[in-house]
Design an enzyme around this catalytic site. Structure first.
Site, PDB file in Angstrom:
ATOM      1  N   SER A 141       0.843  -1.190   0.000  1.00 23.52           N
ATOM      2  CA  SER A 141       0.000   0.000   0.000  1.00 23.52           C
ATOM      3  C   SER A 141       0.878   1.240   0.000  1.00 23.52           C
ATOM      4  O   SER A 141       2.035   1.201   0.448  1.00 23.52           O
ATOM      5  CB  SER A 141      -0.896   0.015   1.243  1.00 23.52           C
ATOM      6  N   TYR A 154      -2.364  -0.844  10.122  1.00 20.53           N
ATOM      7  CA  TYR A 154      -2.452  -1.195   8.693  1.00 20.53           C
ATOM      8  C   TYR A 154      -1.185  -0.770   7.958  1.00 20.53           C
ATOM      9  O   TYR A 154      -0.585  -1.542   7.202  1.00 20.53           O
ATOM     10  CB  TYR A 154      -3.676  -0.512   8.094  1.00 20.53           C
TER      11      TYR A 154
END
Length: 282
Positions: A141, A154
């Site tokens: 990401s 995350y």
């Protein structure tokens, strides 16, 4: 038909990026085994006649290491081996800031987003060795690159995925296995809205905000779509990407190129603001 005869495993394949990638692989000749927690969506895809029996599904919780191994073993048994693995399953994880984080939230996020990738790689390699090589692509990401794009747990897990991919590429090269990661930007997949399933109105607002924000926040003035990531996965998995290993491919519409003024001439930059301040004082 770049993937005619290739055997592919995708985790998190019943929606979003995983689904788009499964469809793209099948369209180019591959056979796909898909794992996902959403059995209803997965079974429906596997029964879809459009896929010409090239798609199989197995309900899989990637937080359970045994289920990851079962998925890979089932795929190898069903197709006669594994050539490509796309470690993609994920969700937003624990939303708390670091000063509010619980050990339980942290551990569950790491198990879902990082340990699952490590164990998926671990158990895919056994089958890829038998096939004489293979390709592994992992979903990281833009959160792995800089702060401010998502929750801390995350982001940390995705940074781990990025580095794990590089280390795996080095260690598995001897087995003719290439490993890369992809860092999506804001993609219309509902990943963070899904963490608010118990608050449907809040989830809807998150989806709408991402859709409205993306075109204004990056040089490529449109929302990112799951198909954008799927095409990147196919490139890294193909012979065209055969000389690529150990990289992270950022697919983010340019959102990480710099602050808005670096690409929007109508937005003042730091030097502009400093000059304006100096002119005002003068």
């Amino acid at each position: 038909m770049r993937f005619e005869g290739k055997r592919v495993v995708i985790t998190g394949g019943a929606s979003g990026i995983g689904r788009a990638t499964a469809e793209a692989f099948i369209a180019e000749g591959a056979q796909v085994m898909m794992g996902d927690l959403n059995a209803e969506a997965g079974d429906a895809m596997a029964a879809d006649t459009r896929f010409d029996n090239r798609l199989a599904f197995q309900k899989t919780d990637v937080c359970e290491v045994g289920e990851i191994k079962d998925l890979l073993d089932s795929a190898a048994g069903h197709f006669g081996g594994i050539d490509i693995l796309f470690n993609n399953a994920g969700a937003g994880g624990a939303p708390e800031r670091i000063d509010e984080m619980t050990a339980e939230g942290w551990d569950s996020t790491m198990n879902l987003l990082l340990r699952s990738v490590a164990m998926g790689t671990r158990y895919a390699v056994d089958h890829m060795k038998k096939a004489g090589g293979g390709v592994i692509v992992n979903t990281s990401s833009i959160n792995a690159h800089e702060a401010g794009w998502g929750p801390v747990a995350y982001a940390t897990a995705k940074a781990g995925v990025r580095h794990l991919s590089k280390l795996s590429a080095a260690q598995l090269a001897v087995h003719n296995i290439r490993v890369n990661s992809i860092s999506p930007g804001f993609i219309m997949t509902n990943i963070f809205a899904d963490s608010r399933k118990d608050e449907p109105e809040e989830a809807r607002k998150i989806d709408e905000a991402i859709h409205a924000f993306s075109p204004m926040a990056q040089p490529v003035a449109r929302s990112g779509m799951p198909e954008d990531i799927a095409q990147a996965v196919l490139y890294l998995s193909s012979d065209q990407g055969g000389f690529v290993s150990g990289i992270d491919l950022t697919v983010d519409g340019g959102i990480t190129v710099g602050h808005r003024h670096s690409w929007d001439p109508d937005t003042p930059g730091l030097l502009d603001l400093i000059q304006a301040q100096a002119d005002g004082e003068a």
